[in-house]
Design an enzyme around this catalytic site. Structure first.
Site, short mmCIF file in Angstrom:
data_model
loop_
_atom_site.label_atom_id
_atom_site.label_comp_id
_atom_site.label_asym_id
_atom_site.label_seq_id
_atom_site.Cartn_x
_atom_site.Cartn_y
_atom_site.Cartn_z
CD GLU A 682 -2.55 1.16 2.70
OE1 GLU A 682 -2.20 0.38 3.60
OE2 GLU A 682 -3.52 1.92 2.79
CB CYS A 696 3.70 3.08 -5.06
SG CYS A 696 5.15 2.87 -4.05
CG ASP A 764 11.30 -3.64 3.02
OD1 ASP A 764 10.20 -3.67 3.62
OD2 ASP A 764 11.42 -3.93 1.81
NE ARG A 766 7.99 -3.78 1.79
CZ ARG A 766 8.20 -3.49 0.51
NH1 ARG A 766 7.18 -3.40 -0.32
NH2 ARG A 766 9.41 -3.29 0.05
N1 LIG Z 1 9.50 4.09 4.41
C1 LIG Z 1 9.28 4.48 3.17
N2 LIG Z 1 8.43 3.81 2.42
C2 LIG Z 1 8.24 4.20 1.16
C3 LIG Z 1 8.88 5.31 0.63
N3 LIG Z 1 8.48 5.47 -0.64
C4 LIG Z 1 7.60 4.49 -0.90
N4 LIG Z 1 7.45 3.72 0.19
C5 LIG Z 1 6.64 2.54 0.38
O1 LIG Z 1 7.32 1.48 -0.26
C6 LIG Z 1 6.39 0.51 -0.58
C7 LIG Z 1 6.73 0.01 -1.96
O2 LIG Z 1 7.94 -0.61 -1.86
P1 LIG Z 1 9.13 -0.40 -2.86
O3 LIG Z 1 10.40 -0.50 -2.10
O4 LIG Z 1 8.90 0.83 -3.69
O5 LIG Z 1 9.04 -1.56 -3.85
P2 LIG Z 1 9.02 -3.07 -3.55
O6 LIG Z 1 7.59 -3.40 -3.35
O7 LIG Z 1 9.95 -3.45 -2.44
O8 LIG Z 1 9.67 -3.67 -4.84
P3 LIG Z 1 9.04 -3.88 -6.24
O9 LIG Z 1 8.28 -5.16 -6.12
O10 LIG Z 1 10.16 -3.99 -7.19
O11 LIG Z 1 8.15 -2.71 -6.52
C8 LIG Z 1 5.03 1.13 -0.45
O12 LIG Z 1 4.46 0.65 0.74
C9 LIG Z 1 5.31 2.60 -0.27
O13 LIG Z 1 4.37 3.24 0.59
C10 LIG Z 1 9.76 6.02 1.46
O14 LIG Z 1 10.36 7.00 1.07
N5 LIG Z 1 9.93 5.58 2.73
#
Ligand SMILES: Nc1nc2c(ncn2[C@@H]2O[C@H](COP(=O)(O)OP(=O)(O)OP(=O)(O)O)[C@@H](O)[C@H]2O)c(=O)[nH]1
Length: 929
Positions: A682, A696, A764, A766
């Protein structure tokens, strides 16, 4: 009057050399009287040794090749700075080809001989009694026409009729001056606007050594690197030829050390020729980086480059090592061993680094205000969180400058606020943290200076040179000041001033406790303890059953499923809950085949937990939570008013079945049915308000788009099928509030990783167990044909594999900004559109259509596309690509191509710091991206 009398005396006395080897000049009195005539004792002329032997001066001038310079049409002009006795000027004037000597000497002690000499050669010599350290002198020389005969020559050739001599003072100012020459060479500024002229510099030996240390020499410092990158230096008169110095240079006295009573060594000198390189390595754009990087890394010149890089910025050591290694730079080498080419590589890599500090160099704060400036920074930065942010520093400068302009005094800002000062202040940082003002007194400055300025007293015994390090880092003070005041520290705080009236008045200090009253705190504590006791009692009771303390096995349940028409086509949106968290996760299933059938195939992407029978539910319940097969048609809705829905459903529509599960699944061909799967996290900002800080929004859109164009040949014949597991893990699991805070930190110069870390989170946060369970629930777990995972994040691939979901392929998610805006022209745009929309049915009559596209829409889009193409020439590439994206049905907010510097930084951090598998385009940051 006195000077005049003395001048006459000098002129009347013929110059007689007191030593058989060393001649003096006619404008100087006999050497025997020098001590009296030129008494340095009590003057501030430390380090101002001057050539006192005419032969030495002649030798210097000759070795510089001045006699070979110029021609009939181009008479030679020479500047003789810090000319002292004027012997170099005299040697120059002895040459017929020299038409003008401009002698600059600020010390009054040399006024007599120089006036005499200039009078002797009034047609060829100008004597200016100003300081060559002051750059305005050179402007005035030029303005007064003294350089009119000097033509501008191309940089490729050494100037043929202009040269500068300087007997550089053996002080820190002298060395600074040399450093500034290198700057001017880069910018072709100062006298270098005339071309690449040679400079004859008499330099004290330690300074000279510092300029020429080679890589590998223990003492090699940044000045040697800067010199090597900008100019050649040759020795014309070696140190040994200036021995015995006392006969060649004046005063060159051995001055006994007052403490040790031992005679100190006299300073040795060398005569050098400094000539700018034709191809100076730094250029006007990179000089600041050269200055900054060399200054920072040479702080620890004994240490490896790898270690020293961290002085550049937070995480610079991590981010820059890899690209440096890729360019063949050995990052384990000590900084002092780096060759100039390697240093140039470091500067290049630093310049390419998107997260390099923005402000590398400030020249707008003069010495007098430096302590105040630092103090303002210190106090402004005291606003929590107390981090050193370059943006803040720039705004502090604006504040200080503004104050100086307005009131000719500096106002100190503190953590508490007064409205007046906010009005006066153009500083955005001030509105961030409330401020109060405090008039700076001389005492403030003195105190602050004494704790933060370089100490001149500290130093090795007898070395005479002080440490240049501040005794206390102003930043440490800033951190200390950042702590909220407690009753023990009132006296350390700054007091507010009311500057509204004509007279400023000290404000009464009121402190507000951040704590709740003690009574409230105690009752809260009691409550908390009670609660803890209760829960521990509960767990003791339940621990009777062996499994109670163990975490429940993860279980996800699809609560509801419904059909959602999106710009790309119809998806089934599944809402999931789990027993491990309180979030509502979603799964968007793209499986258009299911809409056409009234039976369940073994290949259908369907939720097991949704289809499962639940106790006591009616058919209407099943319908409303989406446990049906096929597609509910409007005819049913029309028929099915009220309770009749349940009855009517399944009976005679042919498109809907409410059969209780398990369905009789029909076995079908499994080939080429690996669905595209995206685990999407999200992102309110990117998906809902179209934030361009991240990609995103467009990723969500792109994932859906690709899932629907699955039938295109570009996709190796895969069917249009897929699942987006939409996890409510906002901000990589740290939550929306923390993510927004992180954005502010990013605006202050940190990257996404560091910003998270500063907030106390991991890069990260998650996890993917719930995502895997959802996929299993949709029939994509072990035993399925496997999934094609759309991601650049290797963690997601390994997490799914650990969870037993076969990942048979990884589909790269290339940011749209990186895959489109790089060409111009209609043809390129057409190509781009095709590339972005591989399904030709979108834009042509003959091709396949995406499942969602009604044919009428197709025509409309064709027209729009054609129209847009014809207008494309008038459009910038960027706008056009965006336009095509929007027109193509990507109407989700934030679903265009995200772009901009913020996005570039964000993407690069993912690749460079988080190991995402994505190729950064060459010169990507320069792209209009
Ligand atoms: N903490 C933090 N979260 C972010 C930032 N920008 C985007 N996000 C969050 O990062 C999440 C998306 O993760 P990403 O690292 O962009 O991509 P990913 O899902 O790990 O990798 P892909 O599958 O390649 O897209 C979303 O939940 C966004 O809200 C930020 O500057 N700081």
């Amino acid at each position: 009057m006195i000077i005049k009398a003395r001048v006459t005396a000098f002129v009347s006395v013929s110059g007689v050399c007191n030593h058989r080897l060393f001649s003096t000049a006619s404008h100087l009195p006999p050497k025997a009287t020098w001590k009296k005539d030129f008494n340095f004792v009590g003057t501030k002329l430390r380090g101002r040794d001057t050539i006192s032997c005419l032969d030495t001066a002649r030798q210097f001038v000759k070795k510089m090749g001045v006699h070979k310079m110029g021609s009939k049409d181009t008479p030679v002009t020479v500047v003789d700075a810090y000319s002292g006795f004027g012997l170099v000027s005299q040697a120059l004037l002895e040459l017929n080809n020299v038409a003008k000597v401009i002698s600059i000497e600020p010390a009054q002690i040399f006024n007599g001989p120089l006036t005499a000499l200039s009078q002797q050669h009034s047609d060829r010599m100008v004597y200016i009694d100003q300081d060559p350290y002051d750059w305005q002198v050179y402007t005035s020389i030029e303005k007064d026409g003294h350089l009119d005969a000097v033509a501008v020559r191309p940089w490729e050739h050494v100037h043929d009729h202009f040269a500068v001599f300087m007997q550089v003072p053996a002080t820190v100012y002298g060395e600074q001056l040399i450093g500034q020459f290198f700057h001017c060479m880069v910018f072709r500024s100062w006298l270098f606007n005339k071309g690449r002229f040679p400079m004859g510099l008499l330099i004290n030996s330690p300074s000279y050594e510092r300029l020429v240390h080679e890589p590998g020499q223990a003492e090699r410092g940044r000045i040697a690197a800067i010199r090597e990158a900008t100019a050649e230096i040759d020795v014309l008169i070696p140190e040994k030829d200036l021995v015995p110095e006392q006969h060649r240079l004046y005063p060159q006295m051995k001055q006994p050390n007052k403490k040790t009573k031992k005679a100190a060594n006299i300073l040795n000198y060398v005569g050098t020729k400094v000539e700018p390189l034709v191809d100076i390595i730094p250029n006007t754009n990179t000089l600041d980086a050269w200055e900054f990087v060399t200054r920072q890394i040479f702080v620890t010149r004994r240490y490896s480059l790898k270690k020293s890089l961290k002085h550049l910025a937070v995480n610079a050591d991590v981010a820059l090592c890899k690209p440096l290694e890729e360019r063949g730079v050995d990052v384990d080498k000590a900084v002092r061993d780096l060759t100039i080419e390697e240093i140039a590589q470091v500067i290049d890599v630093f310049n390419e680094w998107p997260f390099k500090p923005e402000i590398l160099y400030r020249d707008d704060v003069d010495d007098r205000f430096a302590p105040v400036y630092r103090m303002s920074i210190m106090v402004l930065l005291a606003a929590p969180p107390p981090l050193r942010m370059y943006d803040d520093i720039s705004s502090v400068t604006a504040l200080v400058t503004e104050r100086r302009r307005q009131e000719k005094l500096i106002t100190l800002t503190t953590r508490q606020s007064s409205p007046t000062c906010q009005q006066n202040t153009p500083n955005p940082a001030m509105s961030r943290s409330p401020t109060q003002t405090h008039q700076i007194s001389d005492t403030d400055i003195a105190v602050f200076d004494s704790i933060t300025s370089p100490s001149t007293k500290i130093g090795r015994k007898g070395s005479g040179s002080g440490s240049r390090r501040p005794t206390m880092d102003p930043m440490i003070l800033a951190l200390a000041a950042a702590k909220p005041p407690t009753h023990n520290h009132y006296q350390h705080d700054f007091f507010g001033m009311d500057c509204t009236g004509s007279k400023s008045r000290r404000l009464p200090v009121t402190y507000q406790s951040q704590q709740k009253p003690r009574k409230e705190r105690l009752s809260e504590l009691k409550q908390k303890q009670k609660h803890e006791r209760r829960s521990s009692r509960g767990s003791v009771q339940s621990s009777d059953t062996a499994t109670a303390s163990q975490p429940q096995p993860l279980q996800v349940t699809c609560q509801v499923r419904t059909r959602i028409p999106t710009p790309h086509g119809e998806v089934f949106c599944h809402l999931y809950t789990s027993n491990h968290d309180k979030k509502e996760h979603l799964a968007l299933v793209v499986d258009p085949d299911q809409l056409k059938r009234d039976y369940v195939s073994s290949n259908d992407i369907r939720s097991r937990s949704l289809d499962g029978v639940r106790a006591g539910e009616s058919e209407l319940d099943r319908l409303t939570r989406g446990a049906y097969v096929g597609k509910i048609k409007r005819s049913i809705e029309d028929d099915a008013s009220g309770a009749g829905v349940g009855a009517g459903a399944g009976a005679g529509t042919g498109t809907i079945s409410l059969n209780a599960m398990p369905f009789a699944r029909r076995q079908e061909n499994m080939e080429k049915l690996q669905p595209l799967v995206r685990i999407h996290s999200e992102c309110f900002t990117g998906e809902t308000i179209g934030s361009q800080r991240c990609d995103c929004g467009e990723q969500l859109d792109e994932a859906l788009r690709q899932m629907f164009v699955g039938t295109s040949s570009d996709h190796r014949g895969h069917q249009a099928r897929g699942v987006i597991v939409y996890m409510r893990q906002e901000g990589r699991g740290i939550g929306l509030a923390a993510k927004l805070r992180a954005y502010n930190l990013q605006d202050l110069g940190h990257d996404t990783v560091t910003a998270n870390e500063l907030l106390g989170f991991g890069a990260d946060e998650r996890t993917y167990e719930i995502s895997a369970s959802i996929l299993r629930d949709l029939g994509l777990g072990a035993g399925s044909a496997g999934v094609r995972l759309m991601t650049n994040n290797p963690d997601k691939v390994s997490a799914l594999e650990t969870e037993g979901i076969p990942v048979c392929d990884r589909v790269e998610m290339i940011p749209r900004a990186w895959k489109c805006n790089h060409d111009d022209g209609v043809a390129a745009l057409e190509h781009r559109a095709k590339h972005l929309f591989p399904n030709p049915g979108r834009f042509s009559t003959g091709g396949e259509q995406t499942p969602n596209m009604a044919s009428s829409h197709g025509d409309e889009e064709k027209n729009v596309f054609a129209k847009t193409l014809s207008n494309a020439e008038n459009d910038s590439g960027d706008e056009y690509a965006q336009h095509v994206l929007r027109r193509s049905g990507a109407t989700l907010i934030g679903a265009g191509a995200a772009q901009g510097d913020d996005l570039e930084r964000y993407l690069r951090t993912k690749v460079e710091r988080m190991g995402h598998l994505l190729k950064i385009p060459q010169g990507g940051s320069d792209k209009k991206g």
